[in-house]
Design a protein around this motif. Structure first.
Motif, PDB file in Angstrom:
ATOM      1  N   ILE A 272       0.753  -1.131  -0.002  1.00 18.88           N
ATOM      2  CA  ILE A 272      -0.162   0.087   0.134  1.00 18.88           C
ATOM      3  C   ILE A 272       0.901   1.081  -0.059  1.00 18.88           C
ATOM      4  CG2 ILE A 272      -1.919   1.059   1.172  1.00 18.88           C
ATOM      5  CD1 ILE A 272      -2.539  -1.403   2.518  1.00 18.88           C
ATOM      6  N   HIS A 273       0.835   2.135  -0.948  1.00 14.23           N
ATOM      7  CA  HIS A 273       1.495   3.266  -1.047  1.00 14.23           C
ATOM      8  C   HIS A 273       1.273   4.290   0.134  1.00 14.23           C
ATOM      9  CE1 HIS A 273       3.749   6.785  -2.641  1.00 14.23           C
ATOM     10  NE2 HIS A 273       4.227   6.024  -3.531  1.00 14.23           N
ATOM     11  N   PRO A 274       2.292   4.738   0.636  1.00 10.47           N
ATOM     12  CA  PRO A 274       2.107   5.694   1.714  1.00 10.47           C
ATOM     13  C   PRO A 274       1.537   6.922   1.368  1.00 10.47           C
ATOM     14  CG  PRO A 274       4.691   5.678   0.973  1.00 10.47           C
ATOM     15  CD  PRO A 274       3.845   4.468   0.235  1.00 10.47           C
ATOM     16  N   LEU A 275       1.374   7.345   0.189  1.00 12.99           N
ATOM     17  CA  LEU A 275       0.415   8.416  -0.023  1.00 12.99           C
ATOM     18  C   LEU A 275      -1.100   8.138  -0.358  1.00 12.99           C
ATOM     19  CD1 LEU A 275       2.654  10.387  -2.665  1.00 12.99           C
ATOM     20  CD2 LEU A 275       2.263  11.116  -0.358  1.00 12.99           C
ATOM     21  N   ASP A 276      -1.146   6.800  -0.188  1.00 10.52           N
ATOM     22  CA  ASP A 276      -2.598   6.321  -0.216  1.00 10.52           C
ATOM     23  C   ASP A 276      -3.026   6.073   1.340  1.00 10.52           C
ATOM     24  OD1 ASP A 276      -3.709   5.947  -2.966  1.00 10.52           O
ATOM     25  OD2 ASP A 276      -2.043   4.411  -3.191  1.00 10.52           O
ATOM     26  N   VAL A 277      -2.199   5.278   2.090  1.00  9.20           N
ATOM     27  CA  VAL A 277      -2.612   5.216   3.792  1.00  9.20           C
ATOM     28  C   VAL A 277      -1.121   5.551   4.303  1.00  9.20           C
ATOM     29  CG1 VAL A 277      -3.304   4.016   5.346  1.00  9.20           C
ATOM     30  CG2 VAL A 277      -4.404   3.783   3.253  1.00  9.20           C
ATOM     31  N   PRO A 278      -0.802   6.629   5.058  1.00  9.26           N
ATOM     32  CA  PRO A 278       0.469   7.004   5.613  1.00  9.26           C
ATOM     33  C   PRO A 278       0.701   5.884   6.585  1.00  9.26           C
ATOM     34  CG  PRO A 278      -0.741   8.786   5.541  1.00  9.26           C
ATOM     35  CD  PRO A 278      -2.002   7.676   5.036  1.00  9.26           C
ATOM     36  N   ALA A 279       2.051   5.526   6.875  1.00  9.41           N
ATOM     37  CA  ALA A 279       2.538   4.273   7.747  1.00  9.41           C
ATOM     38  C   ALA A 279       2.025   4.392   9.055  1.00  9.41           C
ATOM     39  CB  ALA A 279       3.986   4.378   7.501  1.00  9.41           C
ATOM     40  N   SER A 280       1.867   5.459   9.440  1.00  6.96           N
ATOM     41  CA  SER A 280       1.410   5.844  10.883  1.00  6.96           C
ATOM     42  C   SER A 280      -0.124   5.453  11.043  1.00  6.96           C
ATOM     43  CB  SER A 280       1.666   7.151  11.510  1.00  6.96           C
ATOM     44  OG  SER A 280       0.896   8.042  10.774  1.00  6.96           O
ATOM     45  N   ASP A 281      -0.906   5.870  10.050  1.00  9.47           N
ATOM     46  CA  ASP A 281      -2.337   5.256  10.070  1.00  9.47           C
ATOM     47  C   ASP A 281      -2.667   4.011   9.859  1.00  9.47           C
ATOM     48  OD1 ASP A 281      -3.361   7.992  10.460  1.00  9.47           O
ATOM     49  OD2 ASP A 281      -2.831   8.532   8.478  1.00  9.47           O
ATOM     50  N   LEU A 282      -1.739   3.462   9.108  1.00  2.80           N
ATOM     51  CA  LEU A 282      -1.833   1.833   8.652  1.00  2.80           C
ATOM     52  C   LEU A 282      -1.462   1.146   9.808  1.00  2.80           C
ATOM     53  CD1 LEU A 282      -2.236  -0.407   6.660  1.00  2.80           C
ATOM     54  CD2 LEU A 282       0.150  -0.221   5.878  1.00  2.80           C
ATOM     55  N   ARG A 283      -0.431   1.663  10.810  1.00  2.79           N
ATOM     56  CA  ARG A 283      -0.029   0.990  11.840  1.00  2.79           C
ATOM     57  C   ARG A 283      -1.358   0.982  12.988  1.00  2.79           C
ATOM     58  NH1 ARG A 283       4.140  -0.464  15.106  1.00  2.79           N
ATOM     59  NH2 ARG A 283       3.959  -0.274  17.095  1.00  2.79           N
ATOM     60  N   THR A 284      -1.836   2.001  13.007  1.00  5.35           N
ATOM     61  CA  THR A 284      -2.946   2.355  13.927  1.00  5.35           C
ATOM     62  C   THR A 284      -4.102   1.233  13.696  1.00  5.35           C
ATOM     63  OG1 THR A 284      -2.447   4.423  14.348  1.00  5.35           O
ATOM     64  CG2 THR A 284      -4.678   3.801  14.916  1.00  5.35           C
ATOM     65  N   MET A 285      -4.584   1.086  12.331  1.00  2.00           N
ATOM     66  CA  MET A 285      -5.451   0.218  11.800  1.00  2.00           C
ATOM     67  C   MET A 285      -4.996  -1.079  12.039  1.00  2.00           C
ATOM     68  SD  MET A 285      -6.573   1.663   7.933  1.00  2.00           S
ATOM     69  CE  MET A 285      -6.316   3.562   7.755  1.00  2.00           C
ATOM     70  N   ILE A 286      -3.829  -1.543  11.638  1.00  2.96           N
ATOM     71  CA  ILE A 286      -3.309  -2.995  11.964  1.00  2.96           C
ATOM     72  C   ILE A 286      -3.540  -3.346  13.381  1.00  2.96           C
ATOM     73  CG2 ILE A 286      -1.536  -4.681  11.610  1.00  2.96           C
ATOM     74  CD1 ILE A 286      -1.012  -3.088   9.024  1.00  2.96           C
ATOM     75  N   PHE A 287      -2.961  -2.564  14.149  1.00  2.00           N
ATOM     76  CA  PHE A 287      -2.892  -2.974  15.372  1.00  2.00           C
ATOM     77  C   PHE A 287      -4.268  -2.980  16.331  1.00  2.00           C
ATOM     78  CE2 PHE A 287       1.600  -2.785  15.010  1.00  2.00           C
ATOM     79  CZ  PHE A 287       2.186  -3.585  16.179  1.00  2.00           C
ATOM     80  N   LYS A 288      -5.165  -2.162  15.742  1.00  2.92           N
ATOM     81  CA  LYS A 288      -6.649  -2.146  16.135  1.00  2.92           C
ATOM     82  C   LYS A 288      -7.339  -3.484  15.810  1.00  2.92           C
ATOM     83  CE  LYS A 288     -11.111   0.051  15.773  1.00  2.92           C
ATOM     84  NZ  LYS A 288     -11.956   1.160  15.461  1.00  2.92           N
ATOM     85  N   ALA A 289      -6.811  -3.785  14.625  1.00  2.89           N
ATOM     86  CA  ALA A 289      -7.393  -5.120  13.881  1.00  2.89           C
ATOM     87  C   ALA A 289      -7.081  -6.327  14.564  1.00  2.89           C
ATOM     88  CB  ALA A 289      -7.012  -5.252  12.366  1.00  2.89           C
ATOM     89  N   TYR A 290      -5.842  -6.385  14.834  1.00  3.04           N
ATOM     90  CA  TYR A 290      -5.333  -7.905  15.320  1.00  3.04           C
ATOM     91  C   TYR A 290      -5.066  -7.426  17.029  1.00  3.04           C
ATOM     92  CZ  TYR A 290      -5.189  -8.483  10.352  1.00  3.04           C
ATOM     93  OH  TYR A 290      -5.590  -8.790   8.890  1.00  3.04           O
ATOM     94  N   GLY A 291      -5.886  -7.231  17.496  1.00  2.00           N
ATOM     95  CA  GLY A 291      -5.514  -7.009  19.176  1.00  2.00           C
ATOM     96  C   GLY A 291      -6.463  -8.107  19.944  1.00  2.00           C
ATOM     97  N   SER A 292      -7.192  -7.403  20.981  1.00  2.00           N
ATOM     98  CA  SER A 292      -7.631  -8.049  22.050  1.00  2.00           C
ATOM     99  C   SER A 292      -9.027  -8.656  21.502  1.00  2.00           C
ATOM    100  CB  SER A 292      -8.043  -7.100  23.274  1.00  2.00           C
ATOM    101  OG  SER A 292      -9.037  -6.149  22.927  1.00  2.00           O
TER     102      SER A 292
END
Length: 718
Positions: A272-292
């Motif tokens: 996913i290109h960082p101008l489509d989804v910036p790395a910091s936002d992608l990280r937030t989404m992923i750690f929410k998706a695969y958490g508790s």
């Protein structure tokens, strides 16, 4: 590496970089007057890499330690740290950086700059932050060899590993681009990766998607467009124009000891290109998706089953099926990419598991996204298990609902595709209700992409556990209906995972098996037969279109011809050479109902492990096609509790409770592993058996449900 050695390295390393000269010659337009900010841990090689990169780009280079701090303080950094202590040092270092100004330079930050929030906000405004993500053990060995004594934290006796572990969170917070450095990479190789990362960043417009039915090489469709649109305008499916990035072995080795969310982050950053989804936002989404929300901390753990067979448990998400691995992330990506000023209705056809997974994923959205996004699920009334139906019916609040149809999955999926293709309908919805249709089935690229991660993760788990060494092959056997799961394994292989055989396992509907065996896809006079494995009771496999596009080297004209013929004549035959390529990529087999139940009983007797019916289909086919020369991973796509009546039948258990909750409890007491699925139990305990909407098998009736959904969900908030 000391400054003298670094300069020697730069002088010795001027020409081997292979980055395109045409791109390097446009350096003036790369970032304008913005800086290139190299960030990383102490010992990551920022100074040396910065000098190499600056030389190649013809830009000035600034080392914050040498050119900013020591000149400002008029003393060595190590002396300053010894004089004022770590806490005061960070403040004074941050103050110095806040007063720093430069443009059009390559700037090597210190390892501790990212710990000062105000300083990083200031410096980040001036340029692009590139994180040199170097292997921790490489850094420890390098710093030990250099006998460095100027790192904040050393003065308190904290171990270097603990210092590096603590600091990583700050590097992750500030990065714009990650340069993943393989174990043992040299500074020259890291510099090459920096240049390639910048080239990728600059060439956002080239990272586009094409339709499987397009023979045009020109495309302006970006990731954000693909996520929202779902289906291409010509009826095809979107695929990345340039394929998947190939990752080298040293980078894969970095992922071996990472957690599932960390692996997902790095792999998806590459896709996913960082101008489509910036790395910091992608990280937030992923750690929410695969958490508790997952009942296993490992998310998708791999367990030994018997002999050289292993099971990847893909059912630890909130709805107990593999669909959660994609659908806890996909809704976040969808909401992020949404244009303003209109509503979106997600249409979903499900053979059982997708429905509840979509409803669960979209229900976790927050804020204004929940008001602008609706979900309508269509499922076959007689084609899902009772527990699957109860799971879908438990979502009754908000802009989400499920409607059953007196037909099969293929009718539901075909009707949704037809809605997308009818300009009169989509135009009416857009004009009258400011509503656009999209989909969360695996025809949507954002649904399929996250599935690549768990196939990669299975291989990495086997490496971590010492079952194989990286580079040694594995086989994978996947229960296959819509072909999305199998297609994601093909893509994982394209990225560099050494999968030898991808085996598609069918139940007695066996459309995939017949096609892979003969090259003929024939729906004529072929009724769908209900089975104990309803999630793969599918005759028209949507993602097969992506597979044929892949094996035909992107021949959109051929794909369009084949699938147009399928729509019109219910049949097509691929050319013989193409069949040969298909059979090189995948194998296939099918399983009878009797063999499916027998496998559940046999595995339980010999191992205590209780499989669901779909995993049993994979087990039967794997036993027939496996040659035992390498490990076999079975994709366990659902928890056994979702198909309790069939599992009871397999185990020959009498006096089955009528209540689904009691059924789960009884099965849980029978199985030594895996245990009862907590979220599924909670869902069923809280669900009610209220009547649900049942729709006739008529296209117009489904369109009417869409219209009703929009009026009840969106008009009240407009």
């Amino acid at each position: 590496m000391g400054l003298l050695n670094a300069l020697r390295a730069v002088r010795c390393y001027l020409s081997p970089l292979s980055t395109s000269k045409s791109w390097l010659s446009t350096k003036a337009s790369l970032l304008g007057d913005r800086n290139i900010l190299l960030m990383g841990a102490p010992g990551a090689g920022k100074t040396t890499v910065g000098r190499i990169v600056a030389h190649r780009l013809g830009l000035p280079v600034i080392d914050v330690d040498d050119d900013v701090l020591e000149k400002s303080w008029k003393m060595p950094v190590a002396a300053k740290l010894a004089a004022v202590g770590g806490e005061r040092f960070l403040e004074e270092e941050g103050d110095a950086l806040c007063n720093f100004s430069a443009s059009g330079c390559v700037v090597s930050l210190t390892g501790s700059n990212p710990l000062h929030t105000a300083a990083m906000k200031h410096i980040k405004e001036s340029g692009l932050v590139i994180y040199l993500d170097v292997d921790r053990e490489d850094i420890v060995q390098r710093l030990t060899r250099m006998k460095v004594k100027r790192i904040v934290g050393q003065e308190t006796g904290t171990s270097m590993r603990d210092i590096l572990h603590y600091r990583k969170q700050f590097y992750e917070r500030w990065l714009d681009l990650r340069v993943l450095c393989g174990t043992g990479d040299t500074v020259e190789e890291v510099a090459e990766k920096v240049l390639k990362a910048m080239e990728r960043y600059q060439n956002h417009a080239s990272e586009t998607f094409v339709s499987t039915r397009s023979d045009s090489v020109e495309s302006k469709t970006l990731f954000s467009d693909v996520v929202v649109e779902g289906l291409a305008t010509d009826g095809g499916l979107y695929v990345p124009k340039n394929g998947f990035p190939n990752i080298d072995a040293r980078e894969w080795l970095r992922l071996v000891h990472m957690s599932y969310p960390e692996r997902a982050l790095i792999l998806l950053e590459k896709c996913i290109h960082p101008l489509d989804v910036p790395a910091s936002d992608l990280r937030t989404m992923i750690f929410k998706a695969y958490g508790s929300n997952f009942s296993s901390e490992a998310v998708a753990p791999v367990k030994h089953l018997i002999h050289n067979q292993y099971i990847q448990e893909l059912f630890h998400g909130p709805t107990a099926s593999f669909k959660d691995l994609a659908l806890q992330l996909m809704p976040q990506l969808f909401a992020y990419c949404l244009p303003q000023m209109c509503n979106y209705l997600i249409l979903v056809a499900t053979s059982g598991d997708t429905g509840s997974a979509v409803l669960s994923g979209f229900s976790r959205l927050s804020g204004s996204d929940t008001h602008r996004t609706g979900v309508l699920v269509f499922f076959p009334e007689e084609g899902v298990s009772e527990i699957q139906k109860l799971q879908m019916m438990s979502f009754r609040e908000g802009n989400a609902r499920a409607v059953s149809v007196l037909s099969d999955f293929d009718f539901c999926q075909r009707s949704i595709k037809r809605m997308f293709g009818e300009g009169g309908l989509t135009g009416h919805l857009a004009v009258e209700y400011s509503t656009v249709l999209s989909t969360a089935n695996s025809i949507n690229w954002a649904r399929l992409l996250p599935q690549v991660v768990y196939h990669s993760s299975a291989y990495l788990d086997l490496c971590r556990d010492g079952v194989i060494k990286f580079g040694e092959p594995i086989d994978v056997c996947i229960p296959s209906g819509n072909f999305g799961n199998a297609m994601s394994a093909v893509y994982a292989k394209q990225m560099g995972i050494p999968i030898r055989r991808i085996i598609c396992a069918s139940n007695h509907n066996r459309i995939i098996t017949d096609f892979i065996t003969t090259g003929e896809y024939d729906l004529r006079a072929r009724p769908l037969a209900l089975s104990h494995s309803p999630a793969i009771d599918i005759l028209k496999s949507s993602n097969l279109e992506r597979f044929i596009f892949h094996v035909s080297d992107g021949d959109g004209h051929l794909v369009k011809e084949l699938f147009t013929r399928l729509d019109r004549q219910q049949h097509f035959q691929v050319p013989e050479p193409l069949l040969g390529r298909i059979q090189q990529e995948v194998l296939a087999g099918w399983c009878s109902e009797e063999d499916c139940l027998a496998a559940i009983q046999s595995v339980h007797t010999h191992t205590g492990y209780l499989m669901d019916t779909h995993t049993a289909v994979a087990k039967v086919v794997a036993d027939r096609l496996q040659d035992a020369s390498c490990p076999m991973v079975l994709c366990s796509t659902a928890h056994y509790g979702k198909f309790a009546p069939a599992v009871f039948k397999a185990l020959q258990i009498q006096n089955i409770p009528e209540d689904p909750v009691e059924q789960l409890k009884k099965l849980g007491s029978t199985a030594s592993r895996p245990g009862i699925h907590r979220d599924m139990m909670k869902c069923l305990e809280g669900s009610s058996r209220k009547e649900h909407t049942v729709c006739q098998a008529e296209y117009g009736a489904l369109v009417e449900e869409v219209d009703n959904m929009i009026q009840s969900s969106f008009l009240k908030v407009m």
